[in-house]
Design a protein around this motif. Structure first.
Motif, PDB file in Angstrom:
ATOM      1  N   HIS A  87      60.761  74.868  71.590  1.00 20.04           N
ATOM      2  CA  HIS A  87      61.306  75.775  70.592  1.00 20.04           C
ATOM      3  C   HIS A  87      62.390  75.071  69.801  1.00 20.04           C
ATOM      4  O   HIS A  87      63.376  74.656  70.359  1.00 20.04           O
ATOM      5  CB  HIS A  87      61.914  77.038  71.150  1.00 20.04           C
ATOM      6  CG  HIS A  87      61.767  77.284  72.606  1.00 20.04           C
ATOM      7  ND1 HIS A  87      61.166  76.461  73.492  1.00 20.04           N
ATOM      8  CD2 HIS A  87      62.155  78.324  73.359  1.00 20.04           C
ATOM      9  CE1 HIS A  87      61.191  76.973  74.704  1.00 20.04           C
ATOM     10  NE2 HIS A  87      61.796  78.101  74.640  1.00 20.04           N
ATOM     11  N   ILE A  89      63.550  73.283  65.618  1.00 21.32           N
ATOM     12  CA  ILE A  89      63.242  72.719  64.307  1.00 21.32           C
ATOM     13  C   ILE A  89      63.818  71.316  64.244  1.00 21.32           C
ATOM     14  O   ILE A  89      64.950  71.080  64.652  1.00 21.32           O
ATOM     15  CB  ILE A  89      63.880  73.579  63.192  1.00 21.32           C
ATOM     16  CG1 ILE A  89      63.263  74.981  63.187  1.00 21.32           C
ATOM     17  CG2 ILE A  89      63.736  72.907  61.837  1.00 21.32           C
ATOM     18  CD1 ILE A  89      63.990  75.951  62.290  1.00 21.32           C
ATOM     19  N   ALA A 112      51.136  66.768  64.875  1.00 20.70           N
ATOM     20  CA  ALA A 112      50.268  67.932  64.665  1.00 20.70           C
ATOM     21  C   ALA A 112      50.078  68.718  65.964  1.00 20.70           C
ATOM     22  O   ALA A 112      49.992  69.943  65.944  1.00 20.70           O
ATOM     23  CB  ALA A 112      48.918  67.487  64.107  1.00 20.70           C
ATOM     24  N   PHE A 115      53.951  70.377  67.075  1.00 17.24           N
ATOM     25  CA  PHE A 115      54.611  71.380  66.245  1.00 17.24           C
ATOM     26  C   PHE A 115      53.608  72.420  65.772  1.00 17.24           C
ATOM     27  O   PHE A 115      52.459  72.099  65.468  1.00 17.24           O
ATOM     28  CB  PHE A 115      55.296  70.731  65.036  1.00 17.24           C
ATOM     29  CG  PHE A 115      56.506  69.930  65.400  1.00 17.24           C
ATOM     30  CD1 PHE A 115      57.750  70.540  65.525  1.00 17.24           C
ATOM     31  CD2 PHE A 115      56.419  68.570  65.642  1.00 17.24           C
ATOM     32  CE1 PHE A 115      58.871  69.817  65.866  1.00 17.24           C
ATOM     33  CE2 PHE A 115      57.539  67.837  66.001  1.00 17.24           C
ATOM     34  CZ  PHE A 115      58.759  68.468  66.111  1.00 17.24           C
ATOM     35  N   SER A 116      54.054  73.658  65.680  1.00 16.83           N
ATOM     36  CA  SER A 116      53.175  74.715  65.199  1.00 16.83           C
ATOM     37  C   SER A 116      53.108  74.720  63.670  1.00 16.83           C
ATOM     38  O   SER A 116      52.122  75.153  63.096  1.00 16.83           O
ATOM     39  CB  SER A 116      53.639  76.079  65.710  1.00 16.83           C
ATOM     40  OG  SER A 116      54.978  76.318  65.319  1.00 16.83           O
ATOM     41  N   GLU A 117      54.153  74.250  63.015  1.00 12.20           N
ATOM     42  CA  GLU A 117      54.174  74.155  61.557  1.00 12.20           C
ATOM     43  C   GLU A 117      54.919  72.897  61.145  1.00 12.20           C
ATOM     44  O   GLU A 117      55.890  72.512  61.783  1.00 12.20           O
ATOM     45  CB  GLU A 117      54.897  75.356  60.939  1.00 12.20           C
ATOM     46  CG  GLU A 117      54.201  76.675  61.153  1.00 12.20           C
ATOM     47  CD  GLU A 117      54.933  77.809  60.484  1.00 12.20           C
ATOM     48  OE1 GLU A 117      55.204  77.700  59.273  1.00 12.20           O
ATOM     49  OE2 GLU A 117      55.246  78.775  61.186  1.00 12.20           O
ATOM     50  N   MET A 118      54.456  72.276  60.057  1.00 11.11           N
ATOM     51  CA  MET A 118      55.138  71.092  59.515  1.00 11.11           C
ATOM     52  C   MET A 118      55.172  71.204  58.002  1.00 11.11           C
ATOM     53  O   MET A 118      54.196  71.614  57.376  1.00 11.11           O
ATOM     54  CB  MET A 118      54.406  69.810  59.911  1.00 11.11           C
ATOM     55  CG  MET A 118      54.476  69.492  61.378  1.00 11.11           C
ATOM     56  SD  MET A 118      53.817  67.863  61.782  1.00 11.11           S
ATOM     57  CE  MET A 118      52.128  68.007  61.289  1.00 11.11           C
ATOM     58  N   TYR A 119      56.311  70.839  57.440  1.00 11.49           N
ATOM     59  CA  TYR A 119      56.484  70.796  55.997  1.00 11.49           C
ATOM     60  C   TYR A 119      57.033  69.419  55.662  1.00 11.49           C
ATOM     61  O   TYR A 119      58.045  69.003  56.209  1.00 11.49           O
ATOM     62  CB  TYR A 119      57.456  71.869  55.525  1.00 11.49           C
ATOM     63  CG  TYR A 119      57.003  73.263  55.876  1.00 11.49           C
ATOM     64  CD1 TYR A 119      56.156  73.960  55.025  1.00 11.49           C
ATOM     65  CD2 TYR A 119      57.407  73.864  57.061  1.00 11.49           C
ATOM     66  CE1 TYR A 119      55.725  75.234  55.349  1.00 11.49           C
ATOM     67  CE2 TYR A 119      56.982  75.141  57.392  1.00 11.49           C
ATOM     68  CZ  TYR A 119      56.145  75.813  56.536  1.00 11.49           C
ATOM     69  OH  TYR A 119      55.719  77.068  56.864  1.00 11.49           O
TER      70      TYR A 119
END
Length: 132
Positions: A87, A89, A112, A115-119
């Motif tokens: 958990h 960022i 990939a 992480f559940s999301e990547m920007y």
């Protein structure tokens, strides 16, 4: 954290490890090495961290020469990913070589999965290309 590397700080390191961290923001150092002893930019070996890179980024890379995966900014990525656990960022400013470089395919696969999301904001500032 590398308890074997920083023996004199073990108590502080253990205390830090038990403290929850949910956000890591930074501009990791970029140090591919040094040209002379006067550069003061030598890559330092971190056995525990380097083992984690070997188990993740290197193991999944299809490149023949994987030395660049042990660069200081990629070590910062690996350390931050491991430190936040499941958990949190991680937000870094870095060069973009890992975004599309051959050697970095293992990094992209690992991130990939981890992480559940990547920007990513690719400013296309690679000094080794003509720019886009």
């Amino acid at each position: 954290m590398d308890l074997g590397m920083f023996v004199e700080n073990n108590e502080r390191i253990e205390r830090q490890k038990s403290a929850p961290i949910h956000v890591i923001v930074g501009n990791p150092p970029y140090s591919v090495g040094q040209n002379s002893a006067n550069d003061l930019n030598a890559n330092v070996k971190y056995p525990t961290l380097d083992r984690r890179i070997e188990e993740t980024y290197t193991a999944r890379s299809t490149a023949t020469n994987k030395n660049s995966l042990y660069d200081s900014y990629l070590r910062a990525f690996r350390w931050a990913t491991d430190r936040i656990g499941d958990h949190g960022i991680v937000a870094f400013v870095s060069n973009g070589g890992w975004i599309d470089g051959n050697t970095a395919d293992g990094i992209r696969l690992s991130l990939a999965d981890e992480f559940s999301e990547m920007y990513m904001f690719n400013l296309r500032g690679n000094q080794r290309t003509a720019g886009e």
